[in-house]
Design an enzyme around this catalytic site. Structure first.
Site, mmCIF file in Angstrom:
data_model
loop_
_atom_site.group_PDB
_atom_site.id
_atom_site.type_symbol
_atom_site.label_atom_id
_atom_site.label_comp_id
_atom_site.label_asym_id
_atom_site.label_seq_id
_atom_site.Cartn_x
_atom_site.Cartn_y
_atom_site.Cartn_z
ATOM 1 N N SER A 66 0.938 -1.033 -0.100
ATOM 2 C CA SER A 66 0.303 0.276 -0.390
ATOM 3 C C SER A 66 0.775 1.542 -0.269
ATOM 4 C CB SER A 66 -1.539 -0.010 1.542
ATOM 5 O OG SER A 66 -1.930 1.301 1.524
ATOM 6 N N TYR B 18 -1.496 -0.896 10.114
ATOM 7 C CA TYR B 18 -1.651 -1.349 8.682
ATOM 8 C C TYR B 18 -0.497 -0.731 8.533
ATOM 9 C CZ TYR B 18 -3.903 -1.223 3.898
ATOM 10 O OH TYR B 18 -4.091 -1.168 2.998
HETATM 11 P P1 NAD Z 1 -11.739 -6.642 1.170
HETATM 12 O O1 NAD Z 1 -11.749 -5.868 1.919
HETATM 13 O O2 NAD Z 1 -12.396 -5.428 -0.909
HETATM 14 O O3 NAD Z 1 -11.114 -7.805 0.776
HETATM 15 C C1 NAD Z 1 -9.421 -8.321 1.184
HETATM 16 C C2 NAD Z 1 -9.872 -9.892 0.993
HETATM 17 O O4 NAD Z 1 -9.438 -10.372 2.360
HETATM 18 C C3 NAD Z 1 -11.411 -10.200 1.882
HETATM 19 O O5 NAD Z 1 -12.170 -11.580 0.820
HETATM 20 C C4 NAD Z 1 -11.329 -11.113 2.651
HETATM 21 O O6 NAD Z 1 -12.282 -11.647 3.857
HETATM 22 C C5 NAD Z 1 -9.927 -11.590 3.058
HETATM 23 N N1 NAD Z 1 -9.092 -11.310 4.087
HETATM 24 C C6 NAD Z 1 -8.805 -10.866 5.527
HETATM 25 N N2 NAD Z 1 -8.205 -11.033 6.286
HETATM 26 C C7 NAD Z 1 -7.948 -12.847 5.738
HETATM 27 C C8 NAD Z 1 -8.003 -13.567 6.414
HETATM 28 N N3 NAD Z 1 -7.500 -13.573 7.852
HETATM 29 N N4 NAD Z 1 -7.468 -14.693 5.834
HETATM 30 C C9 NAD Z 1 -7.818 -14.881 4.540
HETATM 31 N N5 NAD Z 1 -8.507 -13.673 3.892
HETATM 32 C C10 NAD Z 1 -8.878 -12.865 4.657
HETATM 33 O O7 NAD Z 1 -10.087 -5.362 0.585
HETATM 34 P P2 NAD Z 1 -9.090 -4.876 -0.693
HETATM 35 O O8 NAD Z 1 -8.927 -3.867 -0.712
HETATM 36 O O9 NAD Z 1 -9.718 -5.202 -1.855
HETATM 37 O O10 NAD Z 1 -7.532 -5.104 0.009
HETATM 38 C C11 NAD Z 1 -7.263 -6.599 -0.815
HETATM 39 C C12 NAD Z 1 -5.335 -5.805 -0.470
HETATM 40 O O11 NAD Z 1 -5.478 -4.614 -0.874
HETATM 41 C C13 NAD Z 1 -5.573 -5.608 1.053
HETATM 42 O O12 NAD Z 1 -3.733 -6.020 1.496
HETATM 43 C C14 NAD Z 1 -5.511 -4.349 1.150
HETATM 44 O O13 NAD Z 1 -4.611 -3.364 2.573
HETATM 45 C C15 NAD Z 1 -4.619 -3.703 0.170
HETATM 46 N N6 NAD Z 1 -4.865 -2.289 -0.411
HETATM 47 C C16 NAD Z 1 -6.360 -1.829 -1.136
HETATM 48 C C17 NAD Z 1 -6.335 -0.564 -1.030
HETATM 49 C C18 NAD Z 1 -7.959 -0.037 -1.377
HETATM 50 O O14 NAD Z 1 -7.773 1.544 -1.281
HETATM 51 N N7 NAD Z 1 -8.560 -1.110 -1.455
HETATM 52 C C19 NAD Z 1 -5.556 0.189 -1.145
HETATM 53 C C20 NAD Z 1 -4.201 0.076 -1.108
HETATM 54 C C21 NAD Z 1 -4.121 -1.048 -0.636
#
Ligand code: NAD
Length: 246
Positions: free
Chosen positions: A126, A139
């Protein structure tokens, strides 16, 4: 080709799975949540494991299931918004580390001899690895740690696998996560130098590129995909920015 994707049921991970599947790859998806929409009926090329990757016993069961399979890559994507000094307990901090750092480490460590030559490991970090808002310590620590884990593993796995990370900025996941429908204002979009927030496809297409031969000279690298948001200099009264104080 065969890829493991963690956090496959929602958001960016779901989009990564659909993109890999569309490009004729086979996906082994892991999530703590049930199988994601659009993936429910795909059974031939999509193998789903309901696992909490923060729990080593559950990870070990998954690893037992795939111990004889050879993979072409691992996409460490699962994550959640964990907090900081104001509200995160000791146990919550440690759980965030288990999900965001120990699990990627353990999956790669356990499956390194199952990887085909020129495999690709992509860790989803991120922009918060390098910048923060208040109360963001757990985080930020996870995301900072995954950048270091990325270059360290790239050296250990030399000639075996490339290891890279992607640092997304603000990605609107509402099309792939029914529980994350949020209002995005015009200013939310215009503050980004590209005039919009990101979409999961922006990340999934880079994952696909990094897993292909086209990305074969990229190793140990972190690719920021944030519409230029983390590159802008912010000073009070400059370029419409106003500091409003505490
Ligand atoms: P999201 O919540 O839509 O999806 C995350 C998925 O991970 C979910 O399906 C959740 O059930 C699964 N998950 C969480 N904890 C878990 C566990 N302990 N075991 C198994 N599965 C688990 O979130 P997203 O926005 O798609 O995020 C995906 C990745 O991208 C993450 O690592 C997040 O930190 C990173 N990220 C997202 C953004 C954003 O703006 N959306 C920005 C920077 C980084």
């Amino acid at each position: 080709m065969k890829y493991i994707v963690t956090g496959c049921s929602n958001g960016i991970g779901r989009c990564i799975c659909l993109t890999l599947l569309k490009n004729n790859h086979e996906v082994y998806g892991i999530d703590i949540d049930k199988k994601g929409k659009d993936l429910e009926d795909i059974n031939e090329k999509f193998h789903f494991y309901r696992v909490d990757i923060g729990d080593k016993k559950e990870l070990d069961l998954f690893l037992k299931n795939v111990e004889y399979i050879r993979f072409d890559g691992i996409i460490n994507n699962a994550g959640f918004n964990s907090e900081g000094l104001d509200s995160c307990s000791y146990d919550e901090f440690n759980y965030a580390l288990k999900v965001g750092l120990s699990a990627p480490f353990y999956l790669v460590k356990s499956l390194r001899y199952n990887l085909n030559k020129d495999a690709s490991i992509v860790n989803i970090a991120s922009t918060r690895a390098l910048m923060s808002q208040k109360n963001n310590e757990s985080y930020a620590t996870v995301k900072g740690g995954i950048l270091a884990l990325t270059h360290a593993m790239a050296m250990t796995l030399r000639n075996k696998a490339r290891v890279n990370s992607i640092s997304p900025g603000w990605i609107d996941v509402s099309n792939y996560n029914e529980s994350k429908k949020i209002e995005i204002s015009n200013n939310d979009m215009l503050q980004h130098p590209v005039g919009r927030v990101g979409k999961p496809e922006d990340i999934a297409e880079m994952v696909l590129f990094m897993c292909s031969d086209k990305g074969s000279f990229i190793n140990g690298e972190n690719i920021v995909i944030d519409g230029g948001m983390s590159k802008q200099m912010i000073y009070h009264n400059d370029d419409y920015w106003k500091y409003k104080g505490e």
